[in-house]
Design a protein around this motif. Structure first.
Motif, PDB file in Angstrom:
ATOM      1  N   VAL A 504       0.841  -1.204   0.000  1.00 37.64           N
ATOM      2  CA  VAL A 504       0.000   0.000   0.000  1.00 37.64           C
ATOM      3  C   VAL A 504       0.873   1.250   0.000  1.00 37.64           C
ATOM      4  N   ALA A 505       1.811   1.305   0.955  1.00 36.79           N
ATOM      5  CA  ALA A 505       2.637   2.500   1.127  1.00 36.79           C
ATOM      6  C   ALA A 505       3.549   2.726  -0.070  1.00 36.79           C
ATOM      7  N   PHE A 506       4.108   1.635  -0.602  1.00 37.37           N
ATOM      8  CA  PHE A 506       5.049   1.819  -1.706  1.00 37.37           C
ATOM      9  C   PHE A 506       4.343   2.322  -2.956  1.00 37.37           C
ATOM     10  N   LEU A 507       3.126   1.860  -3.216  1.00 33.61           N
ATOM     11  CA  LEU A 507       2.401   2.355  -4.378  1.00 33.61           C
ATOM     12  C   LEU A 507       2.145   3.852  -4.256  1.00 33.61           C
ATOM     13  N   LEU A 508       1.777   4.310  -3.051  1.00 36.95           N
ATOM     14  CA  LEU A 508       1.577   5.745  -2.834  1.00 36.95           C
ATOM     15  C   LEU A 508       2.887   6.508  -3.013  1.00 36.95           C
ATOM     16  N   LEU A 509       3.973   5.946  -2.505  1.00 39.53           N
ATOM     17  CA  LEU A 509       5.282   6.574  -2.635  1.00 39.53           C
ATOM     18  C   LEU A 509       5.706   6.641  -4.099  1.00 39.53           C
ATOM     19  N   GLU A 510       5.469   5.572  -4.812  1.00 41.49           N
ATOM     20  CA  GLU A 510       5.824   5.513  -6.228  1.00 41.49           C
ATOM     21  C   GLU A 510       4.998   6.500  -7.045  1.00 41.49           C
ATOM     22  N   THR A 511       3.703   6.583  -6.753  1.00 45.31           N
ATOM     23  CA  THR A 511       2.830   7.516  -7.465  1.00 45.31           C
ATOM     24  C   THR A 511       3.283   8.946  -7.259  1.00 45.31           C
ATOM     25  N   ARG A 512       3.601   9.282  -6.022  1.00 43.20           N
ATOM     26  CA  ARG A 512       4.079  10.634  -5.748  1.00 43.20           C
ATOM     27  C   ARG A 512       5.355  10.917  -6.529  1.00 43.20           C
ATOM     28  N   GLY A 513       6.256   9.944  -6.632  1.00 49.50           N
ATOM     29  CA  GLY A 513       7.478  10.131  -7.403  1.00 49.50           C
ATOM     30  C   GLY A 513       7.208  10.346  -8.875  1.00 49.50           C
ATOM     31  N   VAL A 514       6.238   9.609  -9.413  1.00 53.35           N
ATOM     32  CA  VAL A 514       5.896   9.744 -10.832  1.00 53.35           C
ATOM     33  C   VAL A 514       5.355  11.142 -11.131  1.00 53.35           C
ATOM     34  N   VAL A 515       4.401  11.617 -10.318  1.00 53.84           N
ATOM     35  CA  VAL A 515       3.770  12.908 -10.614  1.00 53.84           C
ATOM     36  C   VAL A 515       4.728  14.067 -10.361  1.00 53.84           C
ATOM     37  N   GLU A 516       5.579  13.956  -9.343  1.00 49.21           N
ATOM     38  CA  GLU A 516       6.515  15.043  -9.088  1.00 49.21           C
ATOM     39  C   GLU A 516       7.594  15.091 -10.161  1.00 49.21           C
ATOM     40  N   SER A 517       8.013  13.939 -10.660  1.00 46.62           N
ATOM     41  CA  SER A 517       8.968  13.915 -11.766  1.00 46.62           C
ATOM     42  C   SER A 517       8.353  14.527 -13.018  1.00 46.62           C
ATOM     43  N   ALA A 518       7.051  14.296 -13.218  1.00 49.11           N
ATOM     44  CA  ALA A 518       6.368  14.900 -14.362  1.00 49.11           C
ATOM     45  C   ALA A 518       6.389  16.420 -14.261  1.00 49.11           C
TER      46      ALA A 518
END
Length: 669
Positions: A504-518
């Protein structure tokens, strides 16, 4: 001489590793294939590719649970994939755009089966396809035996799958080639077993179904399925089945739709000078700028195929003009990198019809319409320069939101021109101009401007729309029933609750990384692919360290994780955007991947000590599915809040983590 048994044992080990590597690559490749292809044929999924991702997570988790209980079922995967593709080809659906809680651009019609029937079928069959493939991956985990070695091969295979799909996207190759690549992966695994002819026939049927998409004027970009039709005067461009652009001459546009010239009329007779066009598309807006006397045009277009079509078909040959410089990139990223100033900046219908990735609700153009983006654009105007934007906004509240955003960015109300039926066709501009009509809310409630942390301009108020909630509830119900039916009583997974929460936590962490990199580097497919590949490389590095240093203190790992999360929460993206690109890249990598690294060290350390790597991996994947659902909470509270939720959930994993002595006892038992 080494005994024959030694040769056989060595060959069995090599075969087990090969099968795990190839099946892992195939699994991720097919996931990307389905996300990309389904979105082009079931238009609803262009906006909700998360739907396919959640089905994939469910299927992979169920596949790992099944591998611990039932016989091998991988041989049925080609048939299931063919059934899904044929179903979508026969019952192709386009979404109805009714409702004003959230907007979707394009002229939509409803065809085929009802959407409420098609989407559940697509979700369930996607889960079945991924479950059948993951059955082979899970059995590879069992054959390799040592959990971390198996996990490492799985990650390397996933990197291979991303790499192959990215190359095919870069080359703009059609889905029949994607299908051929997938078929090669299936055959490499099926040939070892000398399976029946049925999967081979299914693969042939799959390729025929994909080949049936080929038609005159149809091509593929990294974002869309593009169809072009028309004559020498007008070419209509549809993406993913939705009318999107027209390729015409500047003179034709002046005669038919003079509002395209409204930004230039706001210049009060002055020549536009240096012009920036964001959303240059197939080149008609560039031709208009040149016809109006622009001395230089920077044309920014995110889709390389749309640019090439404009170069080939635009009647005025605007892209061949020496006054034009073309930049195939994201508009916000260009604004953040350039030092140029412009007499006119034009956002020319930059409405995408797809999401940045399957892990977020972010559209390609979302970061263009935030208050921060408008202020950035203003910083690139010359003294007395003009900013203009136009589109068929359709809803008054969206016109009001953008007008309010410009008011806050420029300190004055913008001009508003035009109306086309019930759909607003607005030109919002500012600078040294005289307006025919100045925007005023007229007592209407005006939605607040979108911000970089909440980049959802088409969402009227921060909320989770009702149809999202219904869909998520149904998917959660399907997940619970599937896991119970295949995995048995839920108490079997209770011992892996901490691994579930890590998912659960890693998916949220990964999503945040994707959108901030965008935001930092652009919403292009290249950035997206590099981020996911980077995450997998970081995971691989964590596995190697966990393998070489198996006694790292748990307190040290969690301390590093929480420190990384705290630093990432402290440093805002706006601060990173102020850095030159050569400094922004290492700073962003450190901030984005620091927490990912420690999170995977924690996972690898825990995973190494599991009694059943298949059940443990299944629990983690099912947690990722729940994390994908919780991502929609960003529609309420923004993306940076995901760091806080990740930290809270990781704290929960520390509380629930079994003691090392207990883990070792379970493993030896």
């Amino acid at each position: 001489m080494e005994p024959l048994g030694g040769h056989q044992a060595e060959r069995a080990v090599r075969d087990a590793r090969f099968r795990l590597l190839v099946s892992s690559a195939l699994l991720l490749f097919v996931e990307l294939f389905l996300i990309r292809w389904l979105g082009s044929n079931v238009v609803y999924l262009s906006y909700f590719s998360n739907f396919v991702l959640l089905g994939s997570f469910l299927g992979i988790g169920v596949g790992f649970l099944w591998a611990d209980r039932g016989r091998a079922v991988f041989v049925a995967a080609p048939l299931a994939l063919e059934v899904l593709v044929v179903f979508v080809r026969v019952f192709r659906v386009e979404v109805d755009r009714k409702g004003s809680q959230v907007l979707y651009f394009g002229d939509f019609t409803t065809t085929g089966l009802p959407i409420w029937l098609t989407l559940p079928i697509v979700f369930v069959v996607t889960a079945i396809v991924m479950a059948l493939i993951s059955d082979e991956v899970a059995r590879g985990f069992k054959r390799v035996e040592e959990p971390l070695r198996a996990y490492r091969l799985n990650i390397v295979g996933s990197l291979l799958g991303i790499g192959v799909f990215s190359v095919l996207a870069f080359l703009s190759l059609p889905p029949v080639v994607w299908g051929a690549a997938a078929a090669a992966g299936f055959l490499a695994l099926l040939s070892v077993r000398r399976s029946s002819i049925v999967p081979v026939i299914a693969l042939a049927g799959l390729l025929l179904a994909l080949a049936s998409e080929a038609a005159p004027g149809v091509s593929w970009s990294p974002y869309y399925k593009i169809a072009v039709a028309g004559d020498a005067r007008v070419h209509s461009v549809a993406v993913n089945g939705i009318p999107h652009q027209q390729i015409t001459s500047a003179a034709y546009r002046r005669a038919k739709e003079p509002l395209y010239y409204a930004p230039y009329q706001r210049l009060g007779g002055r020549a536009p000078g240096k012009v920036l066009i964001v959303g240059a598309g197939t080149g008609t807006d560039v031709a208009i700028a040149l016809a109006e006397g622009a001395t230089h045009v920077d044309a920014v277009e995110i889709d390389p195929r749309l640019y090439r079509l404009g170069r080939e078909l635009q009647p005025d040959h605007a892209y061949q003009d020496p006054r034009v410089s073309v930049h195939v990139t994201d508009g916000r990223a260009f604004l953040e990198r350039t030092n140029s100033r412009y007499d006119l900046i034009l956002f020319a219908l930059p409405d995408s019809l797809t999401l940045v990735s399957a892990q977020s609700s972010l559209r390609l153009e979302s970061y263009l319409f935030t208050l921060e983006a408008m202020r950035t654009a203003r910083a690139h105007l010359t003294r007395g320069g003009v900013f203009a934007m136009y589109n068929y906004y359709r809803e008054q509240w969206l016109v009001d939101r953008y007008a309010q955003t410009l008011l806050e960015a420029y300190g004055r109300a913008p001009c508003v021109d035009g109306d086309s039926g019930n759909a607003k066709f607005a030109v919002l501009s500012d600078g040294g101009v005289t307006c025919a009509a100045v925007w005023s809310p007229g007592g209407r409630p005006v939605p607040a401007p979108a911000r970089d942390d909440h980049p959802f301009p088409y969402l009227r108020v921060p909320s989770i729309p009702g149809f999202y909630l219904v869909a998520l509830a149904l998917m959660l119900g399907v997940a619970l029933v599937s896991v119970r039916a295949v995995g048995g009583p839920f108490r079997r997974l209770v011992g892996y609750t901490d691994l579930f929460l890590m998912g659960v936590a890693f998916l949220l962490l990964e999503t945040r990384g994707v959108v901030e990199s965008a935001l930092l580097f652009g919403t292009t497919w290249v950035v997206n692919a590099l981020v996911f590949a980077g995450i997998l490389v970081v995971v691989l590095a964590a596995i190697e360290i966990a393998q070489r240093f198996p006694r790292l203190p748990t307190e040290l790992l969690y301390g590093g994780l929480f420190a990384s999360l705290a630093i990432a929460a402290t440093v805002s993206p706006s601060a990173l955007l102020q850095l030159p690109i050569e400094l922004r890249v290492p700073a962003a990598v450190g901030l984005e991947f620091g927490a990912v690294f420690f999170a995977n060290l924690i996972f690898a350390d825990r995973f190494r000590q599991t009694a059943s790597s298949r059940a443990a991996f299944a629990a983690n994947l099912l947690g990722a599915m729940l994390g994908g659902m919780l991502e929609y909470g960003s529609l309420l509270v923004g993306y940076r809040s995901l760091l806080f939720f990740s930290a809270v959930i990781y704290a929960g994993t520390l509380v629930l983590r079994p003691k090392r002595a207990v883990l070792l006892a379970r493993t030896t038992t």
